[in-house]
Design an enzyme around this catalytic site. Structure first.
Site, mmCIF file in Angstrom:
data_model
loop_
_atom_site.group_PDB
_atom_site.id
_atom_site.type_symbol
_atom_site.label_atom_id
_atom_site.label_comp_id
_atom_site.label_asym_id
_atom_site.label_seq_id
_atom_site.Cartn_x
_atom_site.Cartn_y
_atom_site.Cartn_z
ATOM 1 N N LEU A 10 7.343 24.220 -12.402
ATOM 2 C CA LEU A 10 7.588 22.839 -11.973
ATOM 3 C C LEU A 10 7.268 21.895 -13.129
ATOM 4 O O LEU A 10 6.117 21.752 -13.528
ATOM 5 C CB LEU A 10 6.728 22.500 -10.749
ATOM 6 N N GLY A 13 7.903 16.252 -13.374
ATOM 7 C CA GLY A 13 7.112 15.020 -13.292
ATOM 8 C C GLY A 13 6.999 14.319 -14.644
ATOM 9 O O GLY A 13 7.168 14.933 -15.697
ATOM 10 N N ARG A 17 -0.259 9.601 -15.371
ATOM 11 C CA ARG A 17 -1.679 9.450 -15.680
ATOM 12 C C ARG A 17 -1.988 9.737 -17.157
ATOM 13 O O ARG A 17 -3.052 9.418 -17.645
ATOM 14 C CB ARG A 17 -2.509 10.382 -14.769
ATOM 15 N N THR A 90 6.096 18.299 -5.068
ATOM 16 C CA THR A 90 6.203 19.680 -5.560
ATOM 17 C C THR A 90 7.064 20.569 -4.643
ATOM 18 O O THR A 90 7.737 21.473 -5.126
ATOM 19 C CB THR A 90 4.797 20.291 -5.744
ATOM 20 N N GLY A 153 -6.343 19.615 -4.813
ATOM 21 C CA GLY A 153 -6.222 19.844 -3.379
ATOM 22 C C GLY A 153 -7.385 20.717 -2.911
ATOM 23 O O GLY A 153 -7.763 21.680 -3.579
ATOM 24 N N GLU A 166 -4.665 17.499 0.227
ATOM 25 C CA GLU A 166 -4.674 16.777 -1.049
ATOM 26 C C GLU A 166 -5.772 15.718 -1.038
ATOM 27 O O GLU A 166 -6.128 15.184 0.015
ATOM 28 C CB GLU A 166 -3.309 16.127 -1.298
ATOM 29 N N ASN A 181 -7.382 24.031 -5.109
ATOM 30 C CA ASN A 181 -6.100 24.693 -5.362
ATOM 31 C C ASN A 181 -5.729 24.608 -6.842
ATOM 32 O O ASN A 181 -5.784 23.545 -7.440
ATOM 33 C CB ASN A 181 -5.038 23.978 -4.505
ATOM 34 N N ASN A 394 11.552 15.321 -62.857
ATOM 35 C CA ASN A 394 12.609 16.184 -62.312
ATOM 36 C C ASN A 394 13.736 15.409 -61.669
ATOM 37 O O ASN A 394 14.765 15.979 -61.344
ATOM 38 C CB ASN A 394 12.004 17.162 -61.277
ATOM 39 N N ARG A 448 5.372 12.022 -80.676
ATOM 40 C CA ARG A 448 4.568 10.814 -80.503
ATOM 41 C C ARG A 448 4.484 10.146 -81.867
ATOM 42 O O ARG A 448 4.637 10.790 -82.902
ATOM 43 C CB ARG A 448 3.178 11.160 -79.949
#
Ligand code: UD1
Ligand code: CA
Length: 471
Positions: A10, A13, A17, A90, A153, A166, A181, A394, A448
């Site tokens: 599942l 959702g 939160r 659910t 739950g 719940e 649960n 480069n 140089r």
């Protein structure tokens, strides 16, 4: 014949939160996303039990993103993606699974998992399955005891069977129950199909709760786990960090038991995809990501970050180095403060010192680039010494070009190589040179201007506190 099991994950959702716009199943955790964890646990469980499995991931919020992520990540699995149009609970999500997966109703059993329980492993699923079969129930829920049942739950046990209330709907007395649960269930498919029909939304949330399929008096049961950690549900940022904390401990403890010296378990981040041989040492605050492999005898000092890299035996990575898609051969010394970017390929015993950046470059064995340099798009032969402050120029604004340096050459400090350029073997490039023409093997190059020195002339230039007081 093997049992056929349908797996419903599942994942429709939003996870309000969590407070972030990313749908909860896609929230990152240790190089993966939340939804990967229950999926992998289910796959491992079915393989342990030699069951024929099919998987449906119920999607809703950001369904395209969840689907394309999982298809890409688990190419070897055949996944279905039933869509739950509105997130009505659910039970409604499981109805979407049965309505849209053509095979779902024909499976002997249905395993239901939530996308937000990342600590779950096949161990809990194996126990759940065994208990269901031993007790001959038609449905089983995994439960656990916790000191803090808030949000879960509550399990109300009857003489036969049980029910789940719940949090929002629980009486004060029911809220005191500390068996809760986990959101993990196995059902006989015929039973759940029948029981789903009876679920309504007459509760405080107005949602169709899957938990309502369990009723006192029916042939259902629970397996109650004493250890709550595998069932942590991630509903908030605090729970996400708790999950990370536990995953880190679990992974690091496994490495420790396998002979890896991890000096500080809680401050070492190692993703599950990383392989480390016994006899490696990892100091605190290191982050090891992705497909990294670490061989025996490697020492990784504090604060180093290593992504998708291969580190061979006896390498030392000194503090605060950053490696990405790099290959490091045995006995190299890297850092402190080195940066190896993608395409770095180092031979044995190379030395890459502080503030050196290497990108897309192959260095043969015993090359030293010890201080403050940039080596990009280069091929450097064995035993070359590169002084401090060396730069491969480069990039010309349009394309990248290559620098090649033959073996046993000595490149003085503060030199620049304007690529494309080739320096032969055993060549010598003098300090402070800007090299834009190839140098043959055994050649000497100097570019140089000649030094001019005038005696007693400094006083003309030195001012203020530097001025020279004449005696
Ligand atoms: C759920 C259980 C609760 C249990 C807890 C364990 C219900 C009614 N409650 O509560 O008993 O203690 O898990 O962690 O089942 N989802 C959908 N569609 C929806 C709603 C949810 O696909 O319409 C998915 C979510 O994406 C999530 C999972 O179902 O992965 C659980 O939903 P969530 O809202 O987290 O349920 P909890 O409140 O945690
Ligand atoms: Ca949850």
């Amino acid at each position: 014949m093997a049992d056929k099991i349908g797996v419903a994950i599942l994942a429709a959702g939003l996870g309000k939160r969590m407070g972030v716009p990313t749908a909860k199943p896609l929230i990152p955790l240790m190089g993966q996303k939340l939804v990967d964890f229950p999926l992998v646990a289910a796959v491992n469980f079915c393989s342990d039990q030699s069951m024929d499995m099919k998987v449906g991931v119920v999607v809703g919020h950001q369904k395209e993103e969840v689907e394309s992520y999982l298809k890409e990540r688990h190419k070897n699995l055949s996944l279905d993606f039933p869509v739950q149009k509105e997130q009505k609970g659910t039970a409604d999500a499981l109805r979407a699974y049965f309505d849209s997966c053509p095979w779902a109703k024909d499976m002997d059993y249905t395993l239901v998992l939530c996308a937000d329980t990342p600590l779950l492993t096949k161990t809990e699923l194996n126990s759940l399955w065994k208990t269901l079969k031993d007790k001959n129930w038609n449905s089983i829920a995994a439960t656990f005891r916790t000191k803090n049942p808030t949000g879960y739950g509550r399990i109300i046990q009857g003489d036969v069977g049980f029910k789940i209330v719940e949090e929002k709907d629980a009486s004060d007395e029911e809220r005191l129950v500390n068996e809760v649960n986990s959101g993990l269930y196995i059902f006989e498919t015929n039973t759940i199909l029948k029981n789903l029909l009876g679920v309504d939304s007459n509760n405080k949330s107005g949602e169709f709760y899957l938990t309502d399929v369990f009723q006192i008096g029916s042939e259902v049961g629970t397996i109650c786990f004493d250890d709550e950690s595998p069932f942590l549900g991630v509903n908030s940022p605090v729970q996400l960090s708790q999950a990370l904390h536990q995953l880190k401990s679990r992974i690091n403890e496994d490495h420790q038991n396998n002979g890896v010296l991890i000096l500080e378990r809680q401050h070492t981040y190692i993703e599950p995809t990383v392989q480390i041989a016994p006899g490696a040492t990892i100091y605190p605050n290191c982050y090891l990501h992705g497909k990294t492999t670490i061989a025996t005898g490697v020492e990784i000092e504090p604060g180093s970050i290593i992504k998708d890299s291969q580190i061979a035996e006896g390498v030392t990575i000194k503090a605060y180095s950053y490696l990405e898609e790099a290959k490091v051969a045995p006995m190299c010394q890297i850092g402190p403060y080195a940066r190896l970017r993608p395409g770095t390929d180092l031979g044995e015993k190379c030395k890459i010192g502080n503030f050196v950046e290497v990108k897309k470059a192959k260095l043969d064995s015993s090359v030293s680039v010890s201080h403050l340099s940039y080596v990009g798009d280069a091929e450097i032969g064995e035993n070359v010494n590169i002084g401090c402050g060396f730069i491969t120029c480069n990039y010309d604004g349009e394309a990248k070009h290559k620098t090649v340096i033959g073996k046993n050459s000595f490149i003085g400090s503060d030199t620049q190589m304007i690529a494309p350029i080739t320096i032969g073997e055993s060549a010598f490039v003098a300090s402070g040179s800007t090299i834009n023409q190839d140098v043959p093997s055994e050649g000497f190059a100097l570019s140089r201007s000649r030094q001019v020195t005038k005696e007693n002339m400094a006083s003309r230039f030195l001012k203020g506190k530097w001025s020279i007081k004449k005696k």
